[in-house]
Design a protein around this motif. Sequence first.
Motif, PDB file in Angstrom:
ATOM      1  N   VAL A  15       0.852  -1.193   0.000  1.00  0.00           N
ATOM      2  CA  VAL A  15       0.000   0.000   0.000  1.00  0.00           C
ATOM      3  C   VAL A  15       0.888   1.244   0.000  1.00  0.00           C
ATOM      4  O   VAL A  15       1.872   1.306   0.757  1.00  0.00           O
ATOM      5  CB  VAL A  15      -0.934   0.007   1.227  1.00  0.00           C
ATOM      6  CG1 VAL A  15      -1.827   1.249   1.208  1.00  0.00           C
ATOM      7  CG2 VAL A  15      -1.791  -1.255   1.238  1.00  0.00           C
ATOM      8  N   ARG A  16       0.534   2.225  -0.803  1.00  0.00           N
ATOM      9  CA  ARG A  16       1.303   3.468  -0.888  1.00  0.00           C
ATOM     10  C   ARG A  16       0.360   4.669  -0.795  1.00  0.00           C
ATOM     11  O   ARG A  16      -0.784   4.602  -1.280  1.00  0.00           O
ATOM     12  CB  ARG A  16       2.049   3.545  -2.217  1.00  0.00           C
ATOM     13  CG  ARG A  16       3.116   2.462  -2.377  1.00  0.00           C
ATOM     14  CD  ARG A  16       4.324   2.739  -1.474  1.00  0.00           C
ATOM     15  NE  ARG A  16       5.356   1.729  -1.657  1.00  0.00           N
ATOM     16  CZ  ARG A  16       5.423   0.582  -0.986  1.00  0.00           C
ATOM     17  NH1 ARG A  16       4.484   0.308  -0.082  1.00  0.00           N
ATOM     18  NH2 ARG A  16       6.389  -0.267  -1.193  1.00  0.00           N
ATOM     19  N   PRO A  17       0.814   5.765  -0.170  1.00  0.00           N
ATOM     20  CA  PRO A  17      -0.002   6.984  -0.196  1.00  0.00           C
ATOM     21  C   PRO A  17      -0.290   7.399  -1.631  1.00  0.00           C
ATOM     22  O   PRO A  17       0.605   7.373  -2.483  1.00  0.00           O
ATOM     23  CB  PRO A  17       0.894   8.009   0.524  1.00  0.00           C
ATOM     24  CG  PRO A  17       1.769   7.179   1.415  1.00  0.00           C
ATOM     25  CD  PRO A  17       2.030   5.914   0.656  1.00  0.00           C
ATOM     26  N   GLY A  18      -1.536   7.757  -1.887  1.00  0.00           N
ATOM     27  CA  GLY A  18      -1.958   8.103  -3.241  1.00  0.00           C
ATOM     28  C   GLY A  18      -2.691   6.980  -3.933  1.00  0.00           C
ATOM     29  O   GLY A  18      -3.367   7.207  -4.952  1.00  0.00           O
ATOM     30  N   ASP A  19      -2.592   5.757  -3.392  1.00  0.00           N
ATOM     31  CA  ASP A  19      -3.307   4.639  -3.991  1.00  0.00           C
ATOM     32  C   ASP A  19      -4.820   4.833  -3.852  1.00  0.00           C
ATOM     33  O   ASP A  19      -5.300   5.375  -2.846  1.00  0.00           O
ATOM     34  CB  ASP A  19      -2.916   3.319  -3.306  1.00  0.00           C
ATOM     35  CG  ASP A  19      -1.519   2.859  -3.704  1.00  0.00           C
ATOM     36  OD1 ASP A  19      -0.948   3.475  -4.625  1.00  0.00           O
ATOM     37  OD2 ASP A  19      -1.012   1.919  -3.078  1.00  0.00           O
ATOM     38  N   ALA A  20      -5.571   4.351  -4.853  1.00  0.00           N
ATOM     39  CA  ALA A  20      -7.030   4.292  -4.715  1.00  0.00           C
ATOM     40  C   ALA A  20      -7.371   3.212  -3.685  1.00  0.00           C
ATOM     41  O   ALA A  20      -6.618   2.254  -3.489  1.00  0.00           O
ATOM     42  CB  ALA A  20      -7.667   3.964  -6.057  1.00  0.00           C
ATOM     43  N   LEU A  21      -8.525   3.372  -3.026  1.00  0.00           N
ATOM     44  CA  LEU A  21      -8.894   2.430  -1.972  1.00  0.00           C
ATOM     45  C   LEU A  21      -9.031   1.011  -2.524  1.00  0.00           C
ATOM     46  O   LEU A  21      -8.651   0.033  -1.862  1.00  0.00           O
ATOM     47  CB  LEU A  21     -10.208   2.869  -1.320  1.00  0.00           C
ATOM     48  CG  LEU A  21     -10.109   4.091  -0.392  1.00  0.00           C
ATOM     49  CD1 LEU A  21     -11.468   4.344   0.260  1.00  0.00           C
ATOM     50  CD2 LEU A  21      -9.038   3.872   0.666  1.00  0.00           C
ATOM     51  N   VAL A  22      -9.581   0.893  -3.738  1.00  0.00           N
ATOM     52  CA  VAL A  22      -9.718  -0.436  -4.329  1.00  0.00           C
ATOM     53  C   VAL A  22      -8.350  -1.078  -4.492  1.00  0.00           C
ATOM     54  O   VAL A  22      -8.132  -2.256  -4.165  1.00  0.00           O
ATOM     55  CB  VAL A  22     -10.453  -0.323  -5.683  1.00  0.00           C
ATOM     56  CG1 VAL A  22     -10.476  -1.665  -6.376  1.00  0.00           C
ATOM     57  CG2 VAL A  22     -11.865   0.201  -5.480  1.00  0.00           C
ATOM     58  N   GLN A  23      -7.400  -0.297  -4.968  1.00  0.00           N
ATOM     59  CA  GLN A  23      -6.042  -0.800  -5.167  1.00  0.00           C
ATOM     60  C   GLN A  23      -5.394  -1.176  -3.838  1.00  0.00           C
ATOM     61  O   GLN A  23      -4.740  -2.207  -3.714  1.00  0.00           O
ATOM     62  CB  GLN A  23      -5.226   0.278  -5.883  1.00  0.00           C
ATOM     63  CG  GLN A  23      -3.791  -0.116  -6.180  1.00  0.00           C
ATOM     64  CD  GLN A  23      -3.035   1.038  -6.838  1.00  0.00           C
ATOM     65  OE1 GLN A  23      -3.603   2.112  -7.068  1.00  0.00           O
ATOM     66  NE2 GLN A  23      -1.770   0.810  -7.123  1.00  0.00           N
ATOM     67  N   ALA A  24      -5.616  -0.314  -2.803  1.00  0.00           N
ATOM     68  CA  ALA A  24      -5.012  -0.581  -1.497  1.00  0.00           C
ATOM     69  C   ALA A  24      -5.583  -1.836  -0.858  1.00  0.00           C
ATOM     70  O   ALA A  24      -4.845  -2.649  -0.289  1.00  0.00           O
ATOM     71  CB  ALA A  24      -5.235   0.631  -0.580  1.00  0.00           C
ATOM     72  N   ARG A  25      -6.890  -2.016  -0.968  1.00  0.00           N
ATOM     73  CA  ARG A  25      -7.518  -3.199  -0.352  1.00  0.00           C
ATOM     74  C   ARG A  25      -7.139  -4.468  -1.113  1.00  0.00           C
ATOM     75  O   ARG A  25      -7.070  -5.554  -0.528  1.00  0.00           O
ATOM     76  CB  ARG A  25      -9.027  -3.019  -0.314  1.00  0.00           C
ATOM     77  CG  ARG A  25      -9.467  -2.007   0.748  1.00  0.00           C
ATOM     78  CD  ARG A  25     -10.962  -1.992   0.921  1.00  0.00           C
ATOM     79  NE  ARG A  25     -11.358  -1.251   2.104  1.00  0.00           N
ATOM     80  CZ  ARG A  25     -12.110  -0.160   2.082  1.00  0.00           C
ATOM     81  NH1 ARG A  25     -12.545   0.316   0.940  1.00  0.00           N
ATOM     82  NH2 ARG A  25     -12.429   0.438   3.222  1.00  0.00           N
ATOM     83  N   ALA A  26      -6.885  -4.325  -2.400  1.00  0.00           N
ATOM     84  CA  ALA A  26      -6.445  -5.486  -3.150  1.00  0.00           C
ATOM     85  C   ALA A  26      -5.036  -5.899  -2.743  1.00  0.00           C
ATOM     86  O   ALA A  26      -4.703  -7.091  -2.707  1.00  0.00           O
ATOM     87  CB  ALA A  26      -6.489  -5.180  -4.654  1.00  0.00           C
TER      88      ALA A  26
END
Length: 523
Positions: free
Chosen positions: A71-82
Motif C-alpha cells: 500500500v502506498r499513499p496516493g493509492d485508490a482504496l480499491v487498489q489498497a484493499r487489493a
Amino acid sequence: MQLELGVLAAPAPAASGPRVLALWAPDLPLQRLLRAREAAGSGRGGPRPPLAVEREGRVVACEAEARARGVRPGDALVQARAACAGLEVVPADEAADRAALEGLAEALLALAPAVEVALPDALLLDASGAHLLGAGAAGERALLERAVAVADELGLRVRAALARGRGPARALARHGRGAPIAAAGDATGALGPLPLAALELPAAMAERLAALGLRQVQDLARLPVEALAHRFGAAGLAAWRLAHGDDPSPLVPHVPARLPEERLELEAPLESAEPLLFALKRLADRLAARLAGRGLGATRLALALRLDPAGEERLELALALPSAAAARWLLVLRERLGALRLPGAVSAVTLAVAEAAPAAREQLALGDRPEQLAALETVLTRLAARLGDEALFAARLADRHRPEAAYAPAAFTGKPPAARGGRPPPPAEPAEGCAAPAERPTRLLAHPEPLVALGEGGRLAAVRAFGRTLRVLALSPAERLAGEWWTEPFDRDYHRARLEGLGDCWIFRDAGDGRLWLHGFFD
C-alpha cells in the motif's frame, strides 16, 4: 521567452529572514489516530489489522505493515484493499489534525516567543532566543532537541530543521537528510540537493520548471534571475531568492483563542474507574503541557463524560492553587471519580480548563521547601474534592467588631507573603500604653451554642451543655466586646473557660439578657 539554463546572470542574494526552527509531523493524520487509540487503551487485546487514512477515495497515510504489503499513499482504496486484505480504512479528519498541531504549538510557546501553525502538518518556531540556551550552534541544537522532546511527550513524532527563513527551514525539515541545522551563510548549499518540490512553489510554476528539466533546488538557483522575473513576474523572483535561502517573510504567530480542551472517543464503553483514569492521564498530560506553554495554571477543570447509550455527566473540579501539573489534577480526578456512580458506561471523555490564572514562577529563598508547598496544595485540593468547593477557603480579616463576622471567606491564591519559607510572621508588638491583644479561639462555631450556668453566690461552677453537666475548671477574667450600634448592636463579656470534657472554650455572657453561650474552642 525561453529560459536559459546554466547562465548566472546575477550574484546570489544574501540570505535574510529570522532564524526559524521547523517541525514537520510526517503522516500526521495517522499519528493523531494512533495516539488517540493508545490513550483509549485499544490494541491491548491482541493483534489488529493494518491501518490507513483516506481522503476522497485515496490513501493519504498508512502504517508500516500496510506499506510492507504494497500500500502506498496516493493509492485508490480499491487498489489498497487489493494489496492488503483486511486493511482498516479511516476517513481523514482535517479539523482534528489542525487541533493537534495547535495543541503542540501551545506547548511549544514555552520554548519560543512565537510559533506559527504551517498547515497541514508543520510548525515554525522563532529561534531568536536560542542563545539563552547556549552560545551559537550549541544553543540552537539545545532548542531543537527540546522542541522534539516536547512533541514526543505529546505523542507526536516530528522531524526538525533550523535555518534562516521560513521557507528554507520548512524545506529542510520535510526533505533534508543532512545536518538538521543549516549555518547562517550556508542556506544555498543546504537547499541545493533538495528536490524542487521542497520549495512548495505555485503549481503552475512548478509544472513549467519541471517541463524544462529542473529537478533540484540548485537547478533553479543557477537560472538567470532576469529570465525568471520576465517569465513568472514577482513569483519568479521570489522563487529564485528562495532557492538561494533568502526568505525575509515574518512568522505569523499562533494566538490561542480559548482555554485548551482535550477530547477522546473511546472505542469501547468503559464501566470501571481504572481504565477511565488511564485515558484521563493521557488527556491531562497534553492539557497541562499546553497550559504550561502559555504560562498559565488551571484553577478549575471541567470534565464531561458521555454515557452509553445516551446521557452525559458533567463535573467541575476546583483546584486550591493555579497549577499546570497533571499529577496534581489526577489526584482530584481520582477522588471525584471514586465517589461517582454513573448510570451507564462511558463512551467519550472531554477534559477542559474552565478557569486559569497566571502561574508565576517564584524565586525560592534559602530554607524554602517547595515539596511542602506542593504537599499542602495536594491536601487542599483533595479536601475540596471530598467536601465541596465551599467547604474550603482562606479566612481574610473583615472590618467588623462582631467576632463571628470579623472574617470573610476567600479563595486560596497562594502562600501568604508573610509565611514565605514556612516561617510564620513575628507577633505584632502592642503599641506603647496599650494592652497585648487577647487570644482568640482557633475554631469558632458558626452559631453559638446555649449554655446553662450553674453556681452559687455568683460564681460559675459548672454549665449544662449537650445534655450533660460540665465542671468549670478554670475561668479567665472577662473581656468586653461591644459595638456596631448603627446596625445590630451587641454587648458581650467573653471568658476563656476550661470545661470538663471539652477543654479550653470561648464562652460569653450576653449583657442584654444575661444568657451564657459557647462560641469557640482553643484547640
